[in-house]
Design a protein around this motif. Structure first.
Motif, PDB file in Angstrom:
ATOM      1  N   ILE A  83       0.842  -1.204   0.000  1.00  0.00           N
ATOM      2  CA  ILE A  83       0.000   0.000   0.000  1.00  0.00           C
ATOM      3  C   ILE A  83       0.875   1.251   0.000  1.00  0.00           C
ATOM      4  O   ILE A  83       0.657   2.185  -0.781  1.00  0.00           O
ATOM      5  CB  ILE A  83      -0.956  -0.011   1.208  1.00  0.00           C
ATOM      6  CG1 ILE A  83      -2.031  -1.073   1.008  1.00  0.00           C
ATOM      7  CG2 ILE A  83      -1.579   1.360   1.433  1.00  0.00           C
ATOM      8  CD1 ILE A  83      -2.832  -1.384   2.257  1.00  0.00           C
ATOM      9  N   LEU A  84       1.881   1.286   0.870  1.00  0.00           N
ATOM     10  CA  LEU A  84       2.764   2.453   0.942  1.00  0.00           C
ATOM     11  C   LEU A  84       3.579   2.623  -0.331  1.00  0.00           C
ATOM     12  O   LEU A  84       3.771   3.745  -0.815  1.00  0.00           O
ATOM     13  CB  LEU A  84       3.667   2.350   2.168  1.00  0.00           C
ATOM     14  CG  LEU A  84       2.949   2.482   3.511  1.00  0.00           C
ATOM     15  CD1 LEU A  84       3.869   2.082   4.659  1.00  0.00           C
ATOM     16  CD2 LEU A  84       2.422   3.886   3.704  1.00  0.00           C
ATOM     17  N   THR A  85       4.047   1.526  -0.888  1.00  0.00           N
ATOM     18  CA  THR A  85       4.838   1.580  -2.120  1.00  0.00           C
ATOM     19  C   THR A  85       4.000   2.061  -3.295  1.00  0.00           C
ATOM     20  O   THR A  85       4.433   2.933  -4.064  1.00  0.00           O
ATOM     21  CB  THR A  85       5.464   0.201  -2.424  1.00  0.00           C
ATOM     22  OG1 THR A  85       6.320  -0.159  -1.334  1.00  0.00           O
ATOM     23  CG2 THR A  85       6.260   0.215  -3.712  1.00  0.00           C
ATOM     24  N   VAL A  86       2.800   1.525  -3.445  1.00  0.00           N
ATOM     25  CA  VAL A  86       1.926   1.951  -4.535  1.00  0.00           C
ATOM     26  C   VAL A  86       1.544   3.416  -4.356  1.00  0.00           C
ATOM     27  O   VAL A  86       1.497   4.181  -5.330  1.00  0.00           O
ATOM     28  CB  VAL A  86       0.684   1.035  -4.642  1.00  0.00           C
ATOM     29  CG1 VAL A  86      -0.356   1.614  -5.578  1.00  0.00           C
ATOM     30  CG2 VAL A  86       1.097  -0.355  -5.096  1.00  0.00           C
ATOM     31  N   SER A  87       1.304   3.829  -3.115  1.00  0.00           N
ATOM     32  CA  SER A  87       1.003   5.237  -2.845  1.00  0.00           C
ATOM     33  C   SER A  87       2.148   6.125  -3.304  1.00  0.00           C
ATOM     34  O   SER A  87       1.929   7.166  -3.942  1.00  0.00           O
ATOM     35  CB  SER A  87       0.744   5.441  -1.352  1.00  0.00           C
ATOM     36  OG  SER A  87       0.675   6.808  -1.031  1.00  0.00           O
ATOM     37  N   TYR A  88       3.368   5.738  -2.982  1.00  0.00           N
ATOM     38  CA  TYR A  88       4.529   6.526  -3.387  1.00  0.00           C
ATOM     39  C   TYR A  88       4.651   6.585  -4.911  1.00  0.00           C
ATOM     40  O   TYR A  88       4.848   7.658  -5.487  1.00  0.00           O
ATOM     41  CB  TYR A  88       5.806   5.954  -2.772  1.00  0.00           C
ATOM     42  CG  TYR A  88       7.019   6.769  -3.114  1.00  0.00           C
ATOM     43  CD1 TYR A  88       7.225   8.008  -2.519  1.00  0.00           C
ATOM     44  CD2 TYR A  88       7.945   6.319  -4.036  1.00  0.00           C
ATOM     45  CE1 TYR A  88       8.334   8.784  -2.846  1.00  0.00           C
ATOM     46  CE2 TYR A  88       9.054   7.087  -4.363  1.00  0.00           C
ATOM     47  CZ  TYR A  88       9.247   8.308  -3.766  1.00  0.00           C
ATOM     48  OH  TYR A  88      10.336   9.068  -4.096  1.00  0.00           O
ATOM     49  N   LEU A  89       4.514   5.448  -5.556  1.00  0.00           N
ATOM     50  CA  LEU A  89       4.635   5.404  -7.016  1.00  0.00           C
ATOM     51  C   LEU A  89       3.508   6.176  -7.692  1.00  0.00           C
ATOM     52  O   LEU A  89       3.733   6.838  -8.722  1.00  0.00           O
ATOM     53  CB  LEU A  89       4.670   3.951  -7.501  1.00  0.00           C
ATOM     54  CG  LEU A  89       5.912   3.164  -7.078  1.00  0.00           C
ATOM     55  CD1 LEU A  89       5.772   1.696  -7.465  1.00  0.00           C
ATOM     56  CD2 LEU A  89       7.167   3.767  -7.662  1.00  0.00           C
ATOM     57  N   ALA A  90       2.305   6.122  -7.130  1.00  0.00           N
ATOM     58  CA  ALA A  90       1.192   6.900  -7.685  1.00  0.00           C
ATOM     59  C   ALA A  90       1.470   8.385  -7.570  1.00  0.00           C
ATOM     60  O   ALA A  90       1.158   9.163  -8.483  1.00  0.00           O
ATOM     61  CB  ALA A  90      -0.111   6.530  -6.982  1.00  0.00           C
ATOM     62  N   GLY A  91       2.055   8.806  -6.450  1.00  0.00           N
ATOM     63  CA  GLY A  91       2.422  10.214  -6.279  1.00  0.00           C
ATOM     64  C   GLY A  91       3.467  10.650  -7.285  1.00  0.00           C
ATOM     65  O   GLY A  91       3.365  11.734  -7.875  1.00  0.00           O
ATOM     66  N   LEU A  92       4.461   9.813  -7.507  1.00  0.00           N
ATOM     67  CA  LEU A  92       5.477  10.138  -8.513  1.00  0.00           C
ATOM     68  C   LEU A  92       4.856  10.220  -9.903  1.00  0.00           C
ATOM     69  O   LEU A  92       5.145  11.159 -10.661  1.00  0.00           O
ATOM     70  CB  LEU A  92       6.571   9.052  -8.530  1.00  0.00           C
ATOM     71  CG  LEU A  92       7.585   9.056  -7.404  1.00  0.00           C
ATOM     72  CD1 LEU A  92       8.560   7.887  -7.584  1.00  0.00           C
ATOM     73  CD2 LEU A  92       8.334  10.366  -7.323  1.00  0.00           C
ATOM     74  N   ALA A  93       4.000   9.259 -10.233  1.00  0.00           N
ATOM     75  CA  ALA A  93       3.355   9.270 -11.544  1.00  0.00           C
ATOM     76  C   ALA A  93       2.479  10.504 -11.706  1.00  0.00           C
ATOM     77  O   ALA A  93       2.478  11.137 -12.767  1.00  0.00           O
ATOM     78  CB  ALA A  93       2.527   8.002 -11.732  1.00  0.00           C
ATOM     79  N   SER A  94       1.757  10.860 -10.672  1.00  0.00           N
ATOM     80  CA  SER A  94       0.889  12.025 -10.719  1.00  0.00           C
ATOM     81  C   SER A  94       1.700  13.306 -10.954  1.00  0.00           C
ATOM     82  O   SER A  94       1.320  14.154 -11.766  1.00  0.00           O
ATOM     83  CB  SER A  94       0.105  12.157  -9.416  1.00  0.00           C
ATOM     84  OG  SER A  94      -0.671  13.326  -9.409  1.00  0.00           O
ATOM     85  N   ASN A  95       2.817  13.434 -10.270  1.00  0.00           N
ATOM     86  CA  ASN A  95       3.690  14.606 -10.475  1.00  0.00           C
ATOM     87  C   ASN A  95       4.265  14.626 -11.884  1.00  0.00           C
ATOM     88  O   ASN A  95       4.408  15.672 -12.482  1.00  0.00           O
ATOM     89  CB  ASN A  95       4.822  14.631  -9.453  1.00  0.00           C
ATOM     90  CG  ASN A  95       4.340  15.020  -8.080  1.00  0.00           C
ATOM     91  OD1 ASN A  95       3.319  15.652  -7.932  1.00  0.00           O
ATOM     92  ND2 ASN A  95       5.097  14.628  -7.070  1.00  0.00           N
ATOM     93  N   TRP A  96       4.609  13.468 -12.399  1.00  0.00           N
ATOM     94  CA  TRP A  96       5.200  13.383 -13.729  1.00  0.00           C
ATOM     95  C   TRP A  96       4.164  13.685 -14.797  1.00  0.00           C
ATOM     96  O   TRP A  96       4.444  14.385 -15.764  1.00  0.00           O
ATOM     97  CB  TRP A  96       5.779  11.988 -13.916  1.00  0.00           C
ATOM     98  CG  TRP A  96       6.448  11.788 -15.237  1.00  0.00           C
ATOM     99  CD1 TRP A  96       7.588  12.393 -15.676  1.00  0.00           C
ATOM    100  CD2 TRP A  96       5.999  10.956 -16.295  1.00  0.00           C
ATOM    101  NE1 TRP A  96       7.886  11.966 -16.939  1.00  0.00           N
ATOM    102  CE2 TRP A  96       6.932  11.069 -17.343  1.00  0.00           C
ATOM    103  CE3 TRP A  96       4.926  10.101 -16.447  1.00  0.00           C
ATOM    104  CZ2 TRP A  96       6.810  10.386 -18.535  1.00  0.00           C
ATOM    105  CZ3 TRP A  96       4.804   9.410 -17.643  1.00  0.00           C
ATOM    106  CH2 TRP A  96       5.730   9.556 -18.668  1.00  0.00           C
ATOM    107  N   ILE A  97       2.941  13.154 -14.620  1.00  0.00           N
ATOM    108  CA  ILE A  97       1.877  13.348 -15.606  1.00  0.00           C
ATOM    109  C   ILE A  97       1.382  14.791 -15.600  1.00  0.00           C
ATOM    110  O   ILE A  97       1.118  15.359 -16.654  1.00  0.00           O
ATOM    111  CB  ILE A  97       0.718  12.373 -15.353  1.00  0.00           C
ATOM    112  CG1 ILE A  97       1.183  10.951 -15.664  1.00  0.00           C
ATOM    113  CG2 ILE A  97      -0.498  12.730 -16.184  1.00  0.00           C
ATOM    114  CD1 ILE A  97       0.220   9.864 -15.221  1.00  0.00           C
ATOM    115  N   ASP A  98       1.245  15.370 -14.418  1.00  0.00           N
ATOM    116  CA  ASP A  98       0.779  16.753 -14.308  1.00  0.00           C
ATOM    117  C   ASP A  98       1.849  17.661 -14.832  1.00  0.00           C
ATOM    118  O   ASP A  98       1.842  18.640 -15.325  1.00  0.00           O
ATOM    119  CB  ASP A  98       0.445  17.127 -12.863  1.00  0.00           C
ATOM    120  CG  ASP A  98      -0.773  16.367 -12.355  1.00  0.00           C
ATOM    121  OD1 ASP A  98      -1.529  15.827 -13.177  1.00  0.00           O
ATOM    122  OD2 ASP A  98      -0.950  16.323 -11.133  1.00  0.00           O
TER     123      ASP A  98
END
Length: 98
Positions: A83-98
């Motif tokens: 859960i924590l790892t996916v949360s971190y990766l989702a945050g990175l992806a969100s920053n990259w996509i935005d």
């Protein structure tokens, strides 16, 4: 036998990244960082510790790695760490996509 395979290592890494990010940058932990600065002073080492990702990650890893080594094979560790790892990766992806 205790061991840390590649999957457990990667989950420990992701967990360390997410907890470190939460402590040093997340708005939800801003009150904690402000409290540390007020308690110890803006230029104190404790206040710096909770704002420096490099510094905080050492202490977070010091807690996560033994837990991963001892309990990495258990579903409880793997689910929380995932859960924590996916949360971190989702945050990175969100920053990259935005």
């Amino acid at each position: 036998m205790n061991c840390m395979n590649t999957v457990v290592f990667l989950l420990a890494l992701g967990t360390t990244c997410r907890i470190t990010r939460f402590v040093t940058k997340d708005s939800l932990a801003a009150g904690f960082r402000t409290w540390m600065a007020a308690r110890f002073g803006d230029d104190s080492r404790p206040a710096y510790l909770v704002t420096c990702s490099w510094c905080t990650s050492i202490w977070v890893a010091a807690a996560v790695v033994p837990a991963a080594y001892l309990a990495g094979g258990t579903p409880a560790f793997q689910v929380v760490a995932l859960i924590l790892t996916v949360s971190y990766l989702a945050g990175l992806a969100s920053n990259w996509i935005d």
